[in-house]
Design a protein around this motif. Structure first.
Motif, mmCIF file in Angstrom:
data_model
loop_
_atom_site.group_PDB
_atom_site.id
_atom_site.type_symbol
_atom_site.label_atom_id
_atom_site.label_comp_id
_atom_site.label_asym_id
_atom_site.label_seq_id
_atom_site.Cartn_x
_atom_site.Cartn_y
_atom_site.Cartn_z
ATOM 1 N N SER A 1 0.836 -1.211 0.000
ATOM 2 C CA SER A 1 0.000 0.000 0.000
ATOM 3 C C SER A 1 0.860 1.246 0.000
ATOM 4 O O SER A 1 0.478 2.289 -0.534
ATOM 5 C CB SER A 1 -0.920 0.003 1.209
ATOM 6 N N ASP B 1 -5.339 -1.491 -5.205
ATOM 7 C CA ASP B 1 -4.700 -1.981 -3.982
ATOM 8 C C ASP B 1 -5.597 -3.008 -3.306
ATOM 9 O O ASP B 1 -6.523 -2.648 -2.585
ATOM 10 C CB ASP B 1 -4.408 -0.809 -3.038
ATOM 11 N N GLN C 1 -7.141 0.374 -0.710
ATOM 12 C CA GLN C 1 -7.382 -0.915 -0.056
ATOM 13 C C GLN C 1 -8.687 -0.886 0.735
ATOM 14 O O GLN C 1 -9.430 -1.844 0.759
ATOM 15 C CB GLN C 1 -6.207 -1.209 0.870
HETATM 16 MG MG LIG Z 1 -1.973 -2.730 2.080
#
Ligand SMILES: [Mg+2]
Ligand SMILES: Nc1ncnc2c1ncn2[C@@H]1O[C@H](COP(=O)(O)OP(=O)(O)OP(=O)(O)O)[C@@H](O)[C@H]1O
Length: 594
Positions: A392, A513, A433
């Protein structure tokens, strides 16, 4: 242009803050103060008129004079009241206007800050600064306009009047005033640090409360209510203790100042009586002196209370400035920098990372260390690695939420930092994410990247993101409501909506992500092939699932922020131990499942 690890601040003092935000209101503030001064003058005149009324009217049995002076008193009161209203109105307008401007400035600033500064300041603290601290400052400014002139003026006026009656009795002032000053100094020097502490504690309380509210379900599911409550109780108790301490300190103020005041009165009566006996003073003069003295010292007490409010306001002002003067780490190109004209040449790699390193503020370890790779035209990049391996972090660097501390990232042949942020944001699109949607409609959420996007375009993005099905089922379709955080959608639906949002406006680089983590295998596969059809979009797919990335043209394996392998699936199976481990564990498990 090396960004530092900690928050950088520019210069901004209290004077500058007031100049900047009170400046636009200075005329109204001045009129407010002037209106108040008129009222104070009237206040000082009133006793004189009363005295005349008694001396001329009452003593001379002149009813006409009593009525005349009574009318003057009435007029003074009415006009004074009018001026008070003007002052109150202006004080409100100025303090509210200034507060609104400061809130606006804080909000704008928060939006300019890069992720690094937001991490450091903390959401809760920013919330209290925008609400409570601005409020404290408003209260101080309003009070300054309404009372700032009144009490010092009355104190000074009464003191001069008393001295005019008898300078020798005035010696009592010389003793009492510093004594009261000393008491105040003792109290203030202890209270001021407490004010800052109380506001800081409010941050913590806000943080615990908002964490608790947003995580209410998880907290209940894990039966963590007790420990959360304990956490809250600690801060609440600290807050109570701090406030009680401040209360105790100020409670000490009034009795002690009144003690000094009354001792002063005793001294005056004592020495005054002797002087009256000796014929140096009249009884009336002694009474007048006592009155003026009481008035002065009371006014001083009020002035001191003003000082308390101002100190509180200053502590809050300081906390406001601490935000306003932060220089964002991620700097936009200077205003007016034209967009970069991009060459359409297949020889320019869409994405290049050159020895990129990055560490989070106040972290001694690099979250990403010395990562280099080149992604050629038409290639898709896959990123895999264990939790906390820096995936990330890489995504954040690609969209310039942070800048690398070392090395460079090039998009279509230009360093990310060369692009005006607007252009960069339209070229690069991320599916974070944590899928986040905001209150509004599906349409308003999808139009984030392009407010003008047509319905056709939105539906195309939804189709590609495998989200068209469930949106179509909504009675309102694109106008279907999205609640705060998108909580009226399932985890997988939210993910697909955020993917659709990222596709709108046709980015050149798409960063996903872990965006398919909540999708079943079949939907994930359909999504991947739909995304692969967009030949002119460079995609970076981050995943913990090997099936999501094994067909990518280039796969980056991260381990503790370092490059552990780079190549195709087949190459990595041969050369990268870590990749082989991930592959064997996951592929086997899926085969078993199948
Ligand atoms: Mg991550
Ligand atoms: N905002 C932050 N502030 C400080 N440290 C952070 C921050 N975000 C991540 N880190 C740290 O940086 C490291 C890499 O985190 P990152 O989020 O990039 O991992 P990841 O590979 O995406 O993990 P996951 O698969 O769990 O999403 C971790 O050690 C993490 O603790």
């Amino acid at each position: 242009m090396e960004p530092k690890k900690t928050v950088r601040v520019g210069r901004l003092g209290m004077g500058e803050l007031l100049k900047r935000y009170l400046g636009p209101y200075k005329t109204r503030a001045a009129i407010g103060v002037a209106a108040k001064s008129v009222e104070v003058v009237f206040d000082l005149f009133t006793p004189l008129v009363v005295a005349r009324m008694i001396d001329v009217g009452v003593a001379g049995h002149d009813v006409g004079a009593v009525v005349r002076y009574g009318a003057i008193l009435m007029a003074l009161a009415l006009v004074g009241y009018g001026f008070t209203l003007i002052c109150q109105k202006l004080a409100s307008a100025v303090s509210q206007g200034m507060g609104t401007d400061i809130r606006q400035a804080l909000f704008t600033k928060v939006n300019e800050l890069s992720a690094a500064e937001l991490d450091q300041l903390g959401t809760a603290s920013l919330v209290t600064r925008i609400t409570s601290d601005v409020n404290q400052l408003q209260v101080a400014v309003a009070l300054a306009i309404r009372q700032g002139i009144r009490w010092p003026f009355l104190a000074l006026g009464s003191m001069i009047a008393a001295m005019l009656i008898d300078a020798r009795l005035g010696l009592v002032f010389v003793v009492c005033t510093p004594a009261i000053g000393a008491v105040f100094w003792a109290v203030m020097s202890r209270s001021v640090p407490l004010f800052r502490q109380i506001q800081g504690n409010l941050d913590a309380l806000t943080r615990v409360t908002s964490e608790n509210l947003s995580g209410a379900r998880v907290i209940r599911a894990f039966g963590r209510e007790d420990s959360e409550e304990a956490r809250f109780t600690i801060f609440a108790r600290q807050q109570t203790e701090g406030s009680i301490m401040v209360g105790l300190l100020s409670a000490f103020l009034n009795p002690s100042t009144f003690l000094i005041l009354n001792l002063g009165v005793v001294a005056i009566l004592w020495s005054g009586a002797l002087r009256v006996d000796a014929g140096g003073l009249t009884q009336g003069e002694v009474v007048a002196f006592v009155n003026y003295m009481t008035q002065t010292l009371l006014a001083i007490v009020y002035v001191a209370n003003l000082v308390v409010t101002f100190t509180r306001g200053a502590a809050s002002g300081q906390r406001i400035m601490d935000v306003l003067r932060v220089i964002p780490q991620v700097q936009d190109a200077p205003e007016g920098t034209p967009s970069i004209t991009l060459e359409k040449s297949s020889s320019i790699p869409p994405l290049t990372l050159n020895q990129v390193s990055f560490a989070y503020p106040e972290s001694s370890q690099d979250a990403l260390h010395n990562v280099s790779l080149t992604l050629n035209q038409g290639m898709r990049l896959g990123v895999i690695g264990g939790t906390g391996s820096g995936k990330s972090t890489l995504a954040s660097l690609l969209v310039r939420l942070y800048d690398p501390h070392e090395g460079t990232i090039q998009l279509l042949g230009h360093d990310l930092r060369e692009y005006p942020l607007d252009q960069l944001r339209s070229l690069v699109s991320i599916v974070p994410q944590k899928a986040s949607l905001v209150t509004g409609t599906i349409r308003s959420n999808l139009q984030w990247r392009d407010a003008q996007a047509s319905d056709d375009e939105l539906w195309e993005a939804l189709e590609r993101a495998q989200a068209a099905g469930f949106v179509r089922e909504k009675p309102l379709g694109l106008d279907g409501l999205v609640e705060a955080g998108g909580k009226n959608f399932s985890g997988g639906q939210r993910q697909r909506l955020t993917i659709a949002r990222a596709l709108v406006g046709h980015p050149a680089l798409l960063v996903l992500d872990d965006s398919a983590s909540a999708l079943d295998m079949a939907t994930d596969a359909k999504l991947r092939s739909a995304l692969a059809e967009m030949s002119d979009v460079t995609t970076v797919t981050i995943s913990q699932r090997i099936t999501s990335i094994m067909n990518c043209d280039l796969i980056l394996v991260l381990y503790h922020g370092k490059l552990a392998g780079l190549g195709t699936h087949d190459e990595l199976l041969r050369t990268c131990e870590l990749y082989r481990e991930i592959a064997s564990s996951q592929l086997m498990r899926e085969e078993v499942a199948a």
